[in-house]
Design a protein around this motif. Sequence first.
Motif, PDB file in Angstrom:
ATOM      1  N   ALA A  19       2.098   6.467  -0.236  1.00 18.20           N
ATOM      2  CA  ALA A  19       2.526   5.074  -0.425  1.00 18.20           C
ATOM      3  C   ALA A  19       1.516   4.309  -1.276  1.00 18.20           C
ATOM      4  N   ARG A  22       1.594   5.575  -4.979  1.00 18.74           N
ATOM      5  CA  ARG A  22       2.753   5.135  -5.751  1.00 18.74           C
ATOM      6  C   ARG A  22       2.639   3.657  -6.165  1.00 18.74           C
ATOM      7  N   THR A  23       2.128   2.827  -5.255  1.00 17.46           N
ATOM      8  CA  THR A  23       2.075   1.385  -5.544  1.00 17.46           C
ATOM      9  C   THR A  23       0.767   0.952  -6.194  1.00 17.46           C
ATOM     10  N   GLU A  24      -0.304   1.743  -5.996  1.00 12.47           N
ATOM     11  CA  GLU A  24      -1.649   1.403  -6.465  1.00 12.47           C
ATOM     12  C   GLU A  24      -2.075   0.027  -5.954  1.00 12.47           C
ATOM     13  N   HIS A  25      -1.641  -0.248  -4.706  1.00 14.11           N
ATOM     14  CA  HIS A  25      -1.973  -1.553  -4.113  1.00 14.11           C
ATOM     15  C   HIS A  25      -1.850  -1.443  -2.596  1.00 14.11           C
ATOM     16  N   ARG A  28       0.919  -3.974  -0.988  1.00 13.20           N
ATOM     17  CA  ARG A  28       2.299  -3.577  -1.277  1.00 13.20           C
ATOM     18  C   ARG A  28       2.645  -2.268  -0.567  1.00 13.20           C
ATOM     19  N   ALA A  29       1.682  -1.346  -0.495  1.00 10.48           N
ATOM     20  CA  ALA A  29       1.929  -0.074   0.192  1.00 10.48           C
ATOM     21  C   ALA A  29       2.162  -0.293   1.676  1.00 10.48           C
ATOM     22  N   ALA A  32       5.567  -1.669   2.146  1.00 11.23           N
ATOM     23  CA  ALA A  32       6.619  -0.682   1.848  1.00 11.23           C
ATOM     24  C   ALA A  32       6.898   0.241   3.017  1.00 11.23           C
TER      25      ALA A  32
END
Length: 323
Positions: A19, A22-25, A28-29, A32
């Motif tokens: 997670a 994929r988001t590099e954050h 946000r991860a 998600a």
Amino acid sequence: MDESPLLAVLAPRLRHFTAVARTEHMTRAADAIGVPQSTLSRGIARLEHDLGVALFVRAGRAVRLTRAGRTLLRHAERAVAELDAAAREIVTDADAVRGRVALGFLHTFGAEAVPRLLREFRRTHPDVRFDLAQGGNDAIIQRLRAGEVDVCVTSPLPSDPALVSAPMYDQELRLVVPVDHPLADRRAGLPLAAAAGAQFVGYRPGFGLRSLTEAWCREAGFVPRMAFEGEDGETLRGLVGAGLGVALLAPSTHVTPGVVELPVTEPRTTRTVGAVWVAERQAGPAVRVFRDFLLRSGPALLAPSAADAPAGSGKPHSGPLRP
């Protein structure tokens, strides 16, 4: 596509890692996958500690993968996808315990074989409900095509490419004669042609065993003279015991007074019993689970056991499926 809830149990660290990758954050991860950011950060830190390498380079709440992180991501995404697929399959199979199956079968399996089959299936799937339909081969195949039946146990198996025919076992049919019949002493076996002059007791047209009886008699060089026709094997056996004719019947697990079962040496009076369903029809989880059980356990549960039936009454079928 939403992940299966079981994935969080099966591989929480890999789920957290992919997670973030994929988001590099971090925030946000966390949003998600529905976990607190603090939980996600601790999980990533423990994973890096256990592996002994840094997986991300941090810049505030934004992150980017290190070389080790990119290597792990390539493998982790495949592993997560496989585990997610496994979790979905498990959930789908679990849902089967609350389904319904419409099962069609020949009259000859109604007294003992099908009840034995269903009893064993319900040991592990006690909440599956069944709609049962008995009848002759033609009738239950017709109900299968019409969508009234999900799967049926029958013989002979149809060759229609629109249907899947899965052979389960081969069943020997015996010539059943009155105990005082001139043929009754042929206990070692006899050619079917020896019964050419006898009156026959048999199933009505539309029953699989009726068409097989006529085909075997033609092969033996005669047309059977049907004196009595019926729909129930034990009734037909009783008519034979009353001296009203001879019959080609499946071996019985019960002793019927006044009859003798004789093996037929020529032609080979054996029918293949199997499961049939519509090839392109979408089956629900309960039907799929029952169908798998039927193919796996049906040969042993439907065929009379060696202790209950005459020798040679049922042999598992090892051949390929016949579409």
